[in-house]
Design an enzyme around this catalytic site. Structure first.
Site, mmCIF file in Angstrom:
data_model
loop_
_atom_site.group_PDB
_atom_site.id
_atom_site.type_symbol
_atom_site.label_atom_id
_atom_site.label_comp_id
_atom_site.label_asym_id
_atom_site.label_seq_id
_atom_site.Cartn_x
_atom_site.Cartn_y
_atom_site.Cartn_z
ATOM 1 N N ASP A 107 -6.107 2.549 -3.111
ATOM 2 C CA ASP A 107 -7.206 2.110 -2.335
ATOM 3 C C ASP A 107 -7.732 3.735 -1.621
ATOM 4 O OD1 ASP A 107 -5.074 1.376 -0.579
ATOM 5 O OD2 ASP A 107 -5.861 -0.118 0.451
ATOM 6 N N ARG A 108 -6.847 4.728 -1.364
ATOM 7 C CA ARG A 108 -7.151 5.732 -0.603
ATOM 8 C C ARG A 108 -7.067 6.710 -1.147
ATOM 9 N NH1 ARG A 108 -2.984 5.676 4.756
ATOM 10 N NH2 ARG A 108 -3.197 3.428 4.766
ATOM 11 N N SER A 157 1.554 -1.227 -0.241
ATOM 12 C CA SER A 157 -0.236 -0.238 -0.100
ATOM 13 C C SER A 157 0.908 1.024 0.327
ATOM 14 C CB SER A 157 -1.582 0.164 1.204
ATOM 15 O OG SER A 157 -1.697 0.893 0.858
ATOM 16 N N HIS A 158 0.537 1.824 0.818
ATOM 17 C CA HIS A 158 1.205 3.154 1.394
ATOM 18 C C HIS A 158 2.751 3.303 1.450
ATOM 19 C CE1 HIS A 158 -0.107 1.930 5.114
ATOM 20 N NE2 HIS A 158 0.394 2.867 5.163
ATOM 21 N N LYS A 168 -11.219 -0.340 -0.450
ATOM 22 C CA LYS A 168 -11.752 1.303 -0.155
ATOM 23 C C LYS A 168 -11.294 1.184 -1.038
ATOM 24 C CE LYS A 168 -7.349 2.344 2.613
ATOM 25 N NZ LYS A 168 -7.011 0.795 3.970
ATOM 26 N N ASP A 187 -0.670 1.541 -3.959
ATOM 27 C CA ASP A 187 -1.953 0.441 -4.072
ATOM 28 C C ASP A 187 -4.089 0.500 -4.962
ATOM 29 O OD1 ASP A 187 -3.079 0.426 -1.641
ATOM 30 O OD2 ASP A 187 -3.608 -1.021 -1.589
ATOM 31 N N ASP A 247 -3.103 6.530 -3.453
ATOM 32 C CA ASP A 247 -2.130 5.762 -2.344
ATOM 33 C C ASP A 247 -1.015 4.323 -3.302
ATOM 34 O OD1 ASP A 247 -3.579 4.217 -2.199
ATOM 35 O OD2 ASP A 247 -2.653 3.079 -0.591
HETATM 36 C C1 VG1 Z 1 -3.479 1.773 8.782
HETATM 37 C C2 VG1 Z 1 -4.679 3.056 8.826
HETATM 38 C C3 VG1 Z 1 -6.251 2.103 8.067
HETATM 39 C C4 VG1 Z 1 -5.935 0.965 6.939
HETATM 40 C C5 VG1 Z 1 -5.136 0.822 6.553
HETATM 41 C C6 VG1 Z 1 -4.529 -0.647 5.386
HETATM 42 O O1 VG1 Z 1 -3.096 0.733 9.239
HETATM 43 O O2 VG1 Z 1 -4.658 3.330 9.967
HETATM 44 O O3 VG1 Z 1 -6.893 2.627 8.610
HETATM 45 O O4 VG1 Z 1 -7.321 0.071 6.945
HETATM 46 O O5 VG1 Z 1 -3.778 0.838 7.092
HETATM 47 O O6 VG1 Z 1 -4.678 0.673 4.887
HETATM 48 P P1 VG1 Z 1 -2.919 0.445 10.892
HETATM 49 O O7 VG1 Z 1 -2.784 -0.899 11.605
HETATM 50 O O8 VG1 Z 1 -1.430 1.152 10.341
HETATM 51 O O9 VG1 Z 1 -2.659 1.831 11.399
HETATM 52 V V1 VG1 Z 1 -3.674 0.271 2.908
HETATM 53 O O10 VG1 Z 1 -3.901 1.399 2.146
HETATM 54 O O11 VG1 Z 1 -2.183 0.470 3.938
HETATM 55 O O12 VG1 Z 1 -3.932 -1.030 2.289
HETATM 56 CO CO CO Z 2 -3.296 1.344 0.233
#
Ligand code: VG1
Ligand code: CO
Length: 544
Positions: free
Chosen positions: A282-283, A113-114, A377, A280, A278
């Protein structure tokens, strides 16, 4: 070609976190590491032999290598059909769309992801189920248990499969279909939004937008949808070519990491609308001219205006937000007379509510918004939702949001992240907070009397499953809150997240800087947890 059985031994630490297994690339590159996890998935999911799986990732470093391995292992496990994004590319929401449209058994998503990518960056893998959403705890738990006892995996001995050109190839009994990564997803977007109305908004001139794909997976999606189908001028999408290391950046669309876009929107002669996604896809981040829309406010505004958008014109069944997300959407739900569900952090908790038709829109404070169109998302979906609203309401974003605050009040909101702190200190800090919880209610602190203090526990209203220990929350009589939790997506040390929120009904007080409006709460949050003493940090590493 024959399938080979390889003997192996378990790795510790293959427990999926908030969103799959995320580790440094170097960890995934250890012999058998990826294979062990993939075999554990294939062993834990019913129906793999003869089933259809969707496979794709965000294109980061190691994506191509990993996909070849997964394809050959899925073939050895007897999958009937694999749908693979061309070049190994599929955004997370696109995987969800493809699983649903083609009625696949599930999907394997490759992404961290990010988190930054490249040889020194992060890699990740996650399993999604037949509804298109992330596997719930019951399944990830079974996968994890399997990783602890694995002794062998199976893989077909074959040259690499051509994933660069669309078409179908056969590997033993498995049909591998290379699909256009964008087509199904773009079609779904056209079915939800008024593409003609948005096209007119761009045609009329005077309205300009900038979409920053951050060199991540949404580049091809945004270029196809915004520039080709909706007629936005070429150049609307910036950083639109996916790169294995995201150009060295941090593909996290927030005020700290999407600096180029933020500067464009805050600079002289900037566009009317700015958005980013982001790694992937989804953000999403939403910006107006010199105006930042918090994700929590974005969810509330979308909920309040959903009836203006074709896909939601019949209204919302309900809304859902993760616990640390601001309560702005709760006020909208109350006004609309619909239910608002509060879930633990992570999109997997929305799946049952969406499947059961209890919620239509969902959101998280971490720049995640989505709806029942998918079970992930969806960054571009949120951007198109905003574009559709702008086409209908013909107002600057800042004005639209200010009017929303005037109607519902403003929830000042901020998240302070302390990244890369020592794991033991972080656990000590949380443990200490938990010990204090029983004594806090009724106590008078600088933010007023404490009305509740607990460690959030969620009972899923659909299947009754209980998830406890989901974050410490301390609420005050005037509706302000402080929430503490440890991240479940990081790969180095621990990350402490502190979420701060206060409510301001008076429109005359809606123009403050959130850090100022929350200053007293911020001080209190630091003192209560003794963040400085326990982590040695004077200030958060990221403020959003
Ligand atoms: C973070 C965010 C959470 C989100 C998750 C995956 O998790 O706070 O809201 O669902 O990332 O997002 P954490 O456990 O680090 O707080 V993504 O776009 O990274 O798949
Ligand atoms: Co993501």
């Amino acid at each position: 070609m024959s399938a080979r059985t390889v003997t192996t031994t378990p790795f510790s630490g293959q427990r999926p976190g908030t969103s799959g297994l995320r580790k440094k690339v170097s960890v995934f590159q250890q012999p058998h590491y990826l294979e062990n996890f993939v075999q554990s998935v294939l062993d834990s999911v019913e129906g793999i032999a003869g089933g259809t799986l969707v496979i794709g990732g965000d294109g980061r470093y190691y994506n191509r290598r990993a996909i070849q391995t997964i394809v050959k292992m899925a073939a050895a496990a007897g999958c009937a059909r694999l749908l693979v994004g061309r070049g190994g590319i599929l955004s997370t929401p696109a995987v969800s769309a493809v699983i649903r449209k083609h009625k696949a058994l599930g999907g394997i998503v490759l992404s961290a992801s990010h988190n930054p990518g490249g040889p020194g960056g992060d890699f990740g893998i996650k399993y999604n189920i037949a509804n298109g959403g992330p596997a719930p705890d019951k399944i990830t738990g079974a996968i994890y248990r399997r990783t602890l006892e694995i002794t062998r995996y199976r893989i077909v001995d074959a040259p690499d499969v051509d994933l660069e050109s669309p078409g179908t190839t056969q590997l033993n009994d498995t049909e591998i279909q290379v699909i256009d990564p964008v087509a199904d997803y773009a079609g779904l977007m056209e079915s939800l939004f008024d593409f003609d109305g948005i096209h007119n908004l761009f045609d009329a001139g005077g309205f300009r937008m900038c979409f920053d794909a951050m060199h991540a997976v949404t580049g091809p999606y945004a270029t196809e949808i915004l520039e080709r189908r909706l007629g936005a001028p070429p150049g609307t999408v910036i950083n639109g070519t996916p790169l294995e290391d995201f150009g060295g950046g941090h593909p996290d669309p927030n005020l700290a990491h999407a600096r180029e876009l933020v500067d464009t929107l805050y600079g002289a002669g900037g566009p009317d609308f700015g958005a980013a996604s982001d790694g992937d896809g989804d953000r999403n981040m939403i910006l107006g001219k010199r105006f930042f829309v918090t994700p929590s406010d974005s969810l509330a505004v979308l909920a309040a205006n959903a009836h203006l958008v074709p896909g939601y014109r019949l209204g919302l069944a309900g809304v859902a937000r993760s616990m640390p997300t601001s309560q702005a959407v709760d006020r909208v739900a109350e006004r609309l007379g619909i239910e608002c569900y509060e879930t633990p952090t992570g999109w997997k908790f929305f799946g049952n509510l969406l499947d059961a038709g209890k919620a239509t829109l969902c959101g998280e404070e971490s720049f995640g918004t989505g709806s029942d169109h998918l079970r992930e998302k969806d960054g571009l979906w949120a951007v198109l939702f905003w574009l559709n609203l702008l086409a209908v309401r013909a107002q600057p974003i800042a004005q639209l949001v200010r009017e929303h605050w005037a109607r519902f009040g403003r929830n000042y909101y901020s998240r302070h992240d302390y990244e890369g702190i020592d794991l033991k200190s972080a656990e000590g800090l949380m443990g200490h907070l938990r010990e204090r919880l029983p004594a806090l209610p009724g106590e008078l602190l600088s933010a007023g009397p404490v009305s509740y203090a607990d460690d959030f526990s969620y009972t899923d209203p659909v299947d009754g499953s209980i998830s406890s220990g989901q974050g410490v929350r301390i609420g005050f009589a005037d509706g302000s809150r402080v929430v503490y939790r440890l991240s479940g997506t990081g790969t180095e040390g621990a990350t402490l997240r502190v979420y701060l929120e206060s409510y301001e009904p008076d429109p005359a007080r809606h123009d403050q800087d959130p850090q100022q409006a929350l200053a007293r709460l911020i001080r209190l949050a630091e003192e209560l947890a003794d963040i400085r003493g326990r982590t040695g940090r004077d200030a958060p590493s990221v403020i959003t």
